[in-house]
Design a protein around this motif. Structure first.
Motif, PDB file in Angstrom:
ATOM      1  N   VAL A  54      52.746  19.170  48.814  1.00 16.98           N
ATOM      2  CA  VAL A  54      52.277  18.065  47.962  1.00 16.98           C
ATOM      3  C   VAL A  54      52.542  16.728  48.650  1.00 16.98           C
ATOM      4  O   VAL A  54      51.677  15.841  48.655  1.00 16.98           O
ATOM      5  N   ALA A  55      53.704  16.570  49.252  1.00 24.59           N
ATOM      6  CA  ALA A  55      54.051  15.308  49.915  1.00 24.59           C
ATOM      7  C   ALA A  55      53.107  14.989  51.070  1.00 24.59           C
ATOM      8  O   ALA A  55      52.663  13.843  51.218  1.00 24.59           O
ATOM      9  N   THR A  56      52.782  15.985  51.895  1.00 22.92           N
ATOM     10  CA  THR A  56      51.884  15.723  53.028  1.00 22.92           C
ATOM     11  C   THR A  56      50.476  15.402  52.537  1.00 22.92           C
ATOM     12  O   THR A  56      49.810  14.535  53.097  1.00 22.92           O
ATOM     13  N   ARG A  57      50.032  16.070  51.477  1.00 28.06           N
ATOM     14  CA  ARG A  57      48.693  15.790  50.935  1.00 28.06           C
ATOM     15  C   ARG A  57      48.661  14.400  50.299  1.00 28.06           C
ATOM     16  O   ARG A  57      47.695  13.662  50.454  1.00 28.06           O
ATOM     17  N   PHE A  58      49.711  14.050  49.573  1.00 32.76           N
ATOM     18  CA  PHE A  58      49.818  12.723  48.970  1.00 32.76           C
ATOM     19  C   PHE A  58      49.710  11.661  50.067  1.00 32.76           C
ATOM     20  O   PHE A  58      48.925  10.718  49.973  1.00 32.76           O
ATOM     21  N   SER A  59      50.493  11.828  51.115  1.00 32.82           N
ATOM     22  CA  SER A  59      50.517  10.876  52.216  1.00 32.82           C
ATOM     23  C   SER A  59      49.160  10.796  52.916  1.00 32.82           C
ATOM     24  O   SER A  59      48.667   9.695  53.213  1.00 32.82           O
ATOM     25  N   ALA A  60      48.538  11.928  53.179  1.00 28.72           N
ATOM     26  CA  ALA A  60      47.247  11.950  53.878  1.00 28.72           C
ATOM     27  C   ALA A  60      46.159  11.253  53.059  1.00 28.72           C
ATOM     28  O   ALA A  60      45.339  10.505  53.602  1.00 28.72           O
ATOM     29  N   LYS A  61      46.164  11.483  51.752  1.00 23.94           N
ATOM     30  CA  LYS A  61      45.148  10.859  50.898  1.00 23.94           C
ATOM     31  C   LYS A  61      45.363   9.352  50.797  1.00 23.94           C
ATOM     32  O   LYS A  61      44.397   8.584  50.759  1.00 23.94           O
ATOM     33  N   GLU A  62      46.609   8.919  50.783  1.00 23.34           N
ATOM     34  CA  GLU A  62      46.908   7.486  50.802  1.00 23.34           C
ATOM     35  C   GLU A  62      46.415   6.864  52.114  1.00 23.34           C
ATOM     36  O   GLU A  62      45.795   5.798  52.098  1.00 23.34           O
ATOM     37  N   ALA A  63      46.685   7.519  53.244  1.00 29.41           N
ATOM     38  CA  ALA A  63      46.246   7.000  54.543  1.00 29.41           C
ATOM     39  C   ALA A  63      44.719   6.920  54.599  1.00 29.41           C
ATOM     40  O   ALA A  63      44.154   5.928  55.073  1.00 29.41           O
ATOM     41  N   ASP A 119      63.269  14.280  55.072  1.00 28.85           N
ATOM     42  CA  ASP A 119      63.061  13.508  53.848  1.00 28.85           C
ATOM     43  C   ASP A 119      61.704  12.812  53.746  1.00 28.85           C
ATOM     44  O   ASP A 119      61.404  12.216  52.712  1.00 28.85           O
ATOM     45  N   TYR A 120      60.889  12.870  54.794  1.00 33.87           N
ATOM     46  CA  TYR A 120      59.655  12.093  54.796  1.00 33.87           C
ATOM     47  C   TYR A 120      58.448  12.900  55.256  1.00 33.87           C
ATOM     48  O   TYR A 120      58.557  13.786  56.100  1.00 33.87           O
ATOM     49  N   ALA A 121      57.294  12.544  54.694  1.00 31.52           N
ATOM     50  CA  ALA A 121      55.995  13.033  55.161  1.00 31.52           C
ATOM     51  C   ALA A 121      55.225  11.793  55.600  1.00 31.52           C
ATOM     52  O   ALA A 121      55.320  10.737  54.964  1.00 31.52           O
ATOM     53  N   ALA A 122      54.478  11.907  56.689  1.00 33.28           N
ATOM     54  CA  ALA A 122      53.729  10.767  57.190  1.00 33.28           C
ATOM     55  C   ALA A 122      52.336  11.216  57.608  1.00 33.28           C
ATOM     56  O   ALA A 122      52.130  12.373  57.994  1.00 33.28           O
ATOM     57  N   SER A 123      51.399  10.284  57.520  1.00 36.10           N
ATOM     58  CA  SER A 123      50.009  10.562  57.880  1.00 36.10           C
ATOM     59  C   SER A 123      49.390   9.355  58.552  1.00 36.10           C
ATOM     60  O   SER A 123      49.771   8.210  58.288  1.00 36.10           O
ATOM     61  N   PHE A 124      48.405   9.649  59.382  1.00 32.06           N
ATOM     62  CA  PHE A 124      47.656   8.612  60.075  1.00 32.06           C
ATOM     63  C   PHE A 124      46.192   9.009  60.028  1.00 32.06           C
ATOM     64  O   PHE A 124      45.856  10.163  60.282  1.00 32.06           O
ATOM     65  N   CYS A 125      45.330   8.064  59.684  1.00 31.82           N
ATOM     66  CA  CYS A 125      43.900   8.351  59.560  1.00 31.82           C
ATOM     67  C   CYS A 125      43.086   7.297  60.296  1.00 31.82           C
ATOM     68  O   CYS A 125      43.369   6.094  60.181  1.00 31.82           O
ATOM     69  N   VAL A 126      42.087   7.758  61.023  1.00 27.51           N
ATOM     70  CA  VAL A 126      41.122   6.876  61.665  1.00 27.51           C
ATOM     71  C   VAL A 126      39.745   7.250  61.114  1.00 27.51           C
ATOM     72  O   VAL A 126      39.369   8.418  61.126  1.00 27.51           O
ATOM     73  N   VAL A 127      39.024   6.260  60.624  1.00 27.82           N
ATOM     74  CA  VAL A 127      37.662   6.469  60.156  1.00 27.82           C
ATOM     75  C   VAL A 127      36.754   5.686  61.094  1.00 27.82           C
ATOM     76  O   VAL A 127      37.018   4.516  61.396  1.00 27.82           O
ATOM     77  N   GLU A 128      35.699   6.346  61.555  1.00 31.68           N
ATOM     78  CA  GLU A 128      34.787   5.690  62.465  1.00 31.68           C
ATOM     79  C   GLU A 128      33.344   5.807  61.976  1.00 31.68           C
ATOM     80  O   GLU A 128      33.031   6.707  61.203  1.00 31.68           O
ATOM     81  N   THR A 129      32.534   4.877  62.422  1.00 31.82           N
ATOM     82  CA  THR A 129      31.105   4.926  62.122  1.00 31.82           C
ATOM     83  C   THR A 129      30.439   5.771  63.174  1.00 31.82           C
ATOM     84  O   THR A 129      30.917   5.862  64.312  1.00 31.82           O
ATOM     85  N   GLN A 130      29.335   6.391  62.813  1.00 28.56           N
ATOM     86  CA  GLN A 130      28.641   7.255  63.755  1.00 28.56           C
ATOM     87  C   GLN A 130      27.695   6.469  64.641  1.00 28.56           C
ATOM     88  O   GLN A 130      27.164   6.997  65.598  1.00 28.56           O
ATOM     89  N   ALA A 131      27.487   5.205  64.340  1.00 32.99           N
ATOM     90  CA  ALA A 131      26.560   4.381  65.138  1.00 32.99           C
ATOM     91  C   ALA A 131      27.201   3.867  66.397  1.00 32.99           C
ATOM     92  O   ALA A 131      28.341   3.706  66.556  1.00 32.99           O
TER      93      ALA A 131
END
Length: 131
Positions: A54-63, A119-131
């Motif tokens: 749950v913690a990793t999913r929470f973190s990933a969705k926030e990122a 004690d911690y879960a962390a996430s990093f997300c990069v969103v890119e355009t396809q153009a």
């Protein structure tokens, strides 16, 4: 081209407290149907694995919500964003409903990574355009 970047760190103890206080209702608020099945399976074998899930999913969705610039407002919802795994084990984002429609209309592609430690879960997300 990069559309947005998001990161999040989550205190697993806070997630544990929420699950103890609210039970499965908290998990059901944050997790999609598919994620709930995985959460229940992991929790049965080893409750701590369920909490970390749950913690990793929470973190990933926030990122992810930060990377797309929506925060937690429509069309972004906890349950419309699912964190899955590719056959290689690499985490991936699976979108549903209005969020999927919005994301595809913008021509976006997302990359996510998750990790957890004591004690911690962390996430990093990069969103890119396809153009």
């Amino acid at each position: 081209m990069i559309y947005g970047i998001g990161t999040d760190i989550c205190d697993i103890r806070r997630i544990r407290n929420s699950l103890e206080h609210h039970g499965e209702r908290f998990a059901a608020k944050v997790l999609s149907e598919g994620e709930m099945k995985m959460y229940r399976a992991r929790s049965q074998r080893w409750p701590e694995r369920g909490i970390r899930f749950v913690a990793t999913r929470f973190s990933a969705k926030e990122a992810f919500s930060k990377a797309v610039g929506l925060g937690m407002r429509m069309p972004m919802t906890w349950r419309h964003c699912e964190i899955g795994k590719l056959p290689s084990g690499q985490p991936t984002i699976i979108l549903h409903g209005e969020l999927k429609t919005w994301f595809e209309a913008k021509g976006l592609n997302a990359h996510i990574t998750v990790t957890d430690e004591v004690d911690y879960a962390a996430s990093f997300c990069v969103v890119e355009t396809q153009a």
